[in-house]
Design an enzyme around this catalytic site. Structure first.
Site, PDB file in Angstrom:
ATOM      1  N   ASN A  41      21.379  61.521  -6.959  1.00  0.00           N
ATOM      2  CA  ASN A  41      22.749  61.745  -6.515  1.00  0.00           C
ATOM      3  C   ASN A  41      23.277  63.037  -7.129  1.00  0.00           C
ATOM      4  OD1 ASN A  41      22.747  60.198  -9.013  1.00  0.00           O
ATOM      5  ND2 ASN A  41      24.925  59.766  -8.721  1.00  0.00           N
ATOM      6  N   GLU A  43      26.963  64.598  -7.522  1.00  0.00           N
ATOM      7  CA  GLU A  43      28.401  64.425  -7.343  1.00  0.00           C
ATOM      8  C   GLU A  43      29.102  65.774  -7.204  1.00  0.00           C
ATOM      9  OE1 GLU A  43      28.960  60.176  -9.653  1.00  0.00           O
ATOM     10  OE2 GLU A  43      29.748  61.974 -10.619  1.00  0.00           O
ATOM     11  N   CYS A  52      24.206  61.122  -1.886  1.00  0.00           N
ATOM     12  CA  CYS A  52      23.461  60.051  -2.545  1.00  0.00           C
ATOM     13  C   CYS A  52      21.987  60.427  -2.712  1.00  0.00           C
ATOM     14  CB  CYS A  52      23.561  58.770  -1.721  1.00  0.00           C
ATOM     15  SG  CYS A  52      25.242  58.160  -1.519  1.00  0.00           S
ATOM     16  N   GLU A  54      19.341  58.689  -1.937  1.00  0.00           N
ATOM     17  CA  GLU A  54      18.541  58.333  -0.775  1.00  0.00           C
ATOM     18  C   GLU A  54      18.611  59.420   0.292  1.00  0.00           C
ATOM     19  OE1 GLU A  54      20.835  56.617  -2.466  1.00  0.00           O
ATOM     20  OE2 GLU A  54      20.730  54.483  -1.955  1.00  0.00           O
ATOM     21  N   CYS A  90      24.300  52.600  -0.126  1.00  0.00           N
ATOM     22  CA  CYS A  90      25.587  52.510   0.558  1.00  0.00           C
ATOM     23  C   CYS A  90      25.347  52.426   2.074  1.00  0.00           C
ATOM     24  CB  CYS A  90      26.456  53.717   0.211  1.00  0.00           C
ATOM     25  SG  CYS A  90      25.940  55.275   0.994  1.00  0.00           S
ATOM     26  N   CYS A  93      23.839  55.630   3.694  1.00  0.00           N
ATOM     27  CA  CYS A  93      22.401  55.763   3.434  1.00  0.00           C
ATOM     28  C   CYS A  93      21.593  54.788   4.281  1.00  0.00           C
ATOM     29  CB  CYS A  93      22.114  55.560   1.951  1.00  0.00           C
ATOM     30  SG  CYS A  93      22.654  56.957   0.945  1.00  0.00           S
TER      31      CYS A  93
END
Length: 136
Positions: A41, A43, A52, A54, A90, A93
């Site tokens: 990830n 940010e 993310c 993934e 999430c 993803c």
């Protein structure tokens, strides 16, 4: 191969950039040809620009011409250690996985002392995918 993916995901977790949440996530995506792509990830101060782990792994693989995937391992936690609970992807993803993967795609959810194995169909039942946009 599951054990290798889990280990590679843990290594990818160490590369995460998460100065706001402190929650680091790593992913290891297995291609049908055996190639593994990692992601973490990343940010962003504007939050919405965060990506993310993934999606990072999928973006790297797709940008290298890969389109056939068999499994992904996902691990996350604070302070660079896997959490006690599994780190589930999430919704965005899950939808990105669905773009490239079928119902039988394996998702390994990693926690400190366990790995839970699920299929994409279990994570995203009654899904919408590319075939829904094809003309009959």
């Amino acid at each position: 191969m599951k054990e290798k993916l889990v280990e590679v995901a843990k290594q990818a977790m160490a590369m995460a950039y998460a100065p706001y949440s402190g929650y680091l996530v790593g992913a290891a995506l297995l291609c049908a040809d055996g190639t593994i792509y990692t992601g973490c990830n990343v940010e962003n101060a504007s939050y919405g620009a965060t990506i993310c782990a993934e999606r990072t792994a999928f973006s790297k693989a797709v940008s290298e011409g890969k389109r056939d995937f068999t499994a992904i391992a996902i691990v996350g936690g604070k302070d660079g250690k896997p959490s006690e609970a599994v780190c589930a992807p999430c919704g965005v993803c899950r939808q990105v996985m669905r773009e490239f993967c079928g119902d039988d795609f394996f998702v390994y959810l990693v926690a400190a002392d366990q790995v839970e194995t699920m299929t994409l169909a279990q994570l995203l039942p009654v899904s919408f995918g590319p075939e829904n946009l094809k003309n009959d």
